[in-house]
Enzyme design. Structure first.
Site, PDB file in Angstrom:
ATOM      1  N   SER A  65      37.712   8.731   5.587  1.00 40.62           N
ATOM      2  CA  SER A  65      36.950   9.882   5.088  1.00 40.62           C
ATOM      3  C   SER A  65      37.485  11.188   5.653  1.00 40.62           C
ATOM      4  CB  SER A  65      35.471   9.757   5.472  1.00 40.62           C
ATOM      5  OG  SER A  65      34.883   8.642   4.853  1.00 40.62           O
TER       6      SER A  65
HETATM    7  N1  SAH Z   1      33.897   5.171   7.254  1.00 34.69           N
HETATM    8  C1  SAH Z   1      35.218   4.923   6.724  1.00 34.69           C
HETATM    9  C2  SAH Z   1      35.268   5.266   5.259  1.00 34.69           C
HETATM   10  C3  SAH Z   1      36.110   4.324   4.509  1.00 34.69           C
HETATM   11  S1  SAH Z   1      36.021   4.476   2.760  1.00 34.69           S
HETATM   12  C4  SAH Z   1      36.270   5.662   7.516  1.00 34.69           C
HETATM   13  O1  SAH Z   1      35.944   6.603   8.254  1.00 34.69           O
HETATM   14  O2  SAH Z   1      37.433   5.298   7.446  1.00 34.69           O
HETATM   15  C5  SAH Z   1      34.681   3.403   2.365  1.00 34.69           C
HETATM   16  C6  SAH Z   1      34.828   1.951   2.706  1.00 34.69           C
HETATM   17  O3  SAH Z   1      33.716   1.273   2.097  1.00 34.69           O
HETATM   18  C7  SAH Z   1      36.082   1.266   2.164  1.00 34.69           C
HETATM   19  O4  SAH Z   1      36.790   0.696   3.222  1.00 34.69           O
HETATM   20  C8  SAH Z   1      35.535   0.181   1.211  1.00 34.69           C
HETATM   21  O5  SAH Z   1      36.284  -1.019   1.198  1.00 34.69           O
HETATM   22  C9  SAH Z   1      34.136  -0.034   1.764  1.00 34.69           C
HETATM   23  N2  SAH Z   1      33.168  -0.625   0.816  1.00 34.69           N
HETATM   24  C10 SAH Z   1      33.059  -0.428  -0.524  1.00 34.69           C
HETATM   25  N3  SAH Z   1      32.033  -1.160  -1.031  1.00 34.69           N
HETATM   26  C11 SAH Z   1      31.490  -1.836   0.018  1.00 34.69           C
HETATM   27  C12 SAH Z   1      30.414  -2.772   0.138  1.00 34.69           C
HETATM   28  N4  SAH Z   1      29.684  -3.165  -0.913  1.00 34.69           N
HETATM   29  N5  SAH Z   1      30.135  -3.258   1.375  1.00 34.69           N
HETATM   30  C13 SAH Z   1      30.857  -2.889   2.467  1.00 34.69           C
HETATM   31  N6  SAH Z   1      31.882  -2.018   2.408  1.00 34.69           N
HETATM   32  C14 SAH Z   1      32.205  -1.497   1.199  1.00 34.69           C
END
Ligand code: SAH
Length: 218
Positions: A65
């Site tokens: 993010s």
């Molecule tokens: N907090 C993270 C953001 C990553 S982007 C950071 O700082 O890097 C969002 C993430 O949500 C992705 O890795 C994606 O695979 C995950 N995601 C999407 N749908 C999801 C679900 N149903 N359950 C758990 N994770 C999920």
């Protein structure tokens, strides 16, 4: 894994930028000042851009993010030490590290197996305490509920009922809600009673989609 003076200098500039963009929570900014974001860039092609206020690819089609988004969501959470938090979307683990630095007791779920393994290992190596789970965030983690706070870091088409149930009365959920192709509205839900929530919206953001079920493709 090194964190040099040069990295610290770049981080300081980034924190200043976040302040100028309106982030006021000094505790959150301090935590972000302490965390070497460049170490969470699994895709080394982008390493030199770790301290720009942008989202970047971390493999498996996902992104870390944008720092502003991390700062904004974390500020909305109003985190307190020792609070129990459920995070949906561990991704790189960077947001998780920010929550750990703030002294929260973290349970975090990632649906991409490869990312789950990478971020779990990295957080452990760096000494950030968090319980990392591979699974579908729509179901939450009933075994450890209720949570003081719930943070969703992927764009949800709606607020999942299981997450509503697993939030403590008096607790707060921060979740970007909206359709997959466009923008999501940053939403907070304050649970005032077992079936009653006070809802407010805090501007538009763009997240990768919250997908159902675990990913078996990698
Ligand atoms: N907090 C993270 C953001 C990553 S982007 C950071 O700082 O890097 C969002 C993430 O949500 C992705 O890795 C994606 O695979 C995950 N995601 C999407 N749908 C999801 C679900 N149903 N359950 C758990 N994770 C999920």
């Amino acid at each position: 894994m090194t964190d040099t003076l040069k990295h610290k200098g770049m981080r300081k500039k980034l924190i200043e930028e976040l302040r100028l963009k309106g982030i006021e929570n000094e505790t959150v900014l301090e935590a972000m000042m302490d965390i070497p974001r460049h170490l969470f860039f699994f895709d080394t092609a982008f390493l030199h851009m770790a301290y720009e206020d942008k989202a970047f690819p971390i493999g498996s089609g996902q992104t870390i993010s944008q720092p502003y988004t991390v700062a904004f969501q974390t500020s909305l959470l109003n985190p307190k030490k020792r609070e129990k938090i459920l995070e949906i979307g561990t991704g790189s683990g960077y947001q998780t590290a920010v929550l750990a630095k703030l002294g929260m007791k973290i349970f975090t779920i990632e649906r991409q197996h490869a990312l789950h393994l990478k971020s779990q290992t990295l957080l452990e190596e760096m000494g950030y305490k968090a319980r990392c789970f591979y699974g579908d965030g729509y179901a939450g983690k009933a075994a450890f509920a209720p949570f003081d706070k719930i943070l969703v870091t992927c764009g949800a088409p709606h607020v999942p009922d299981d997450l509503k149930r697993q939030l403590k009365v008096g607790g707060r959920m921060v979740i970007p809600v909206g359709d997959f192709n466009g923008v999501q509205h940053m939403t907070t839900l304050d649970k005032v009673d077992e079936n009653e929530f006070e809802i407010s919206v805090h501007g538009d953001f763009q997240f990768v989609p919250m997908l159902e079920r675990t990913d078996t493709g990698d």
